[in-house]
Motif scaffolding. Sequence first.
Motif, PDB file in Angstrom:
ATOM      1  N   TYR A   1     -89.081  55.652  30.972  1.00 50.31           N
ATOM      2  CA  TYR A   1     -88.504  54.310  30.867  1.00 50.31           C
ATOM      3  C   TYR A   1     -87.301  54.302  29.917  1.00 50.31           C
ATOM      4  CZ  TYR A   1     -87.991  49.383  29.757  1.00 50.31           C
ATOM      5  OH  TYR A   1     -87.483  48.129  29.566  1.00 50.31           O
TER       6      TYR A   1
ATOM      7  N   ASP B   1     -84.378  56.133  31.458  1.00 50.44           N
ATOM      8  CA  ASP B   1     -83.795  55.320  32.522  1.00 50.44           C
ATOM      9  C   ASP B   1     -83.021  54.133  31.948  1.00 50.44           C
ATOM     10  OD1 ASP B   1     -83.394  54.431  35.271  1.00 50.44           O
ATOM     11  OD2 ASP B   1     -84.778  52.810  34.730  1.00 50.44           O
TER      12      ASP B   1
ATOM     13  N   PHE C   1     -81.428  53.190  36.542  1.00 56.45           N
ATOM     14  CA  PHE C   1     -81.858  52.980  37.927  1.00 56.45           C
ATOM     15  C   PHE C   1     -82.666  51.692  38.089  1.00 56.45           C
ATOM     16  CE2 PHE C   1     -81.640  57.782  38.360  1.00 56.45           C
ATOM     17  CZ  PHE C   1     -80.467  57.753  39.074  1.00 56.45           C
ATOM     18  N   SER C   2     -83.844  51.651  37.467  1.00 57.35           N
ATOM     19  CA  SER C   2     -84.737  50.509  37.660  1.00 57.35           C
ATOM     20  C   SER C   2     -85.674  50.402  36.458  1.00 57.35           C
ATOM     21  CB  SER C   2     -85.564  50.700  38.931  1.00 57.35           C
ATOM     22  OG  SER C   2     -86.612  49.767  38.973  1.00 57.35           O
TER      23      SER C   2
ATOM     24  N   LEU D   1     -89.070  52.221  36.922  1.00 57.04           N
ATOM     25  CA  LEU D   1     -89.179  53.670  37.071  1.00 57.04           C
ATOM     26  C   LEU D   1     -90.204  54.258  36.109  1.00 57.04           C
ATOM     27  CD1 LEU D   1     -88.096  56.147  38.551  1.00 57.04           C
ATOM     28  CD2 LEU D   1     -86.380  56.374  36.749  1.00 57.04           C
TER      29      LEU D   1
ATOM     30  N   PHE E   1     -93.761  55.741  37.258  1.00 59.41           N
ATOM     31  CA  PHE E   1     -94.021  57.149  36.981  1.00 59.41           C
ATOM     32  C   PHE E   1     -95.371  57.300  36.284  1.00 59.41           C
ATOM     33  CE2 PHE E   1     -93.550  60.895  34.183  1.00 59.41           C
ATOM     34  CZ  PHE E   1     -93.291  61.866  35.145  1.00 59.41           C
TER      35      PHE E   1
END
Length: 153
Positions: free
Chosen positions: A28, A31, A37-38, A41, A45
């Motif tokens: 996290y 990211d 990205f999101s 994520l 995960f």
Amino acid sequence: MNALQSRVRVRWVLVALVVAAILGAIVYAIDRFVLGFSPLLGPGFAAVLFVLAIVYVQLLYRSWGYRLDDDALELQRGVITNVETAVPYVRVQHVDTQRGPLDRLLGLGQVVVYTAGSRGADVTIPGLKPDQARELRNRLRDLAIESEPEDAV
């Protein structure tokens, strides 16, 4: 082969949950601050890791077993790689029982067998009831004493 107590699965799943949460937080953070990205994520995960860990724990539990043979402690375990270990009683240096905080909470214990002759040559049998762990420790100690050669220095 003797099986482990089923509560050991709870212990393994709790450890896996902590690891999945930590790795999910790392993904996290990477990211969020690097990739972008999101925001889902990292949690996604962690959720996938946790589900895989639950499956792995079930398979690991089914694969674990131990037996006291005439001349050695036999262990069998492993999911991806099946490991069979024979620890001759004559090689046993000492035997411990261990109970960490999570083990005490779940009413579990483990036996650690230390052997002679090589670096890091110890074997752990997890997921035993505390009295079962003490009995196994005492039995292994007695078998190690009985197997000592008479002319040992």
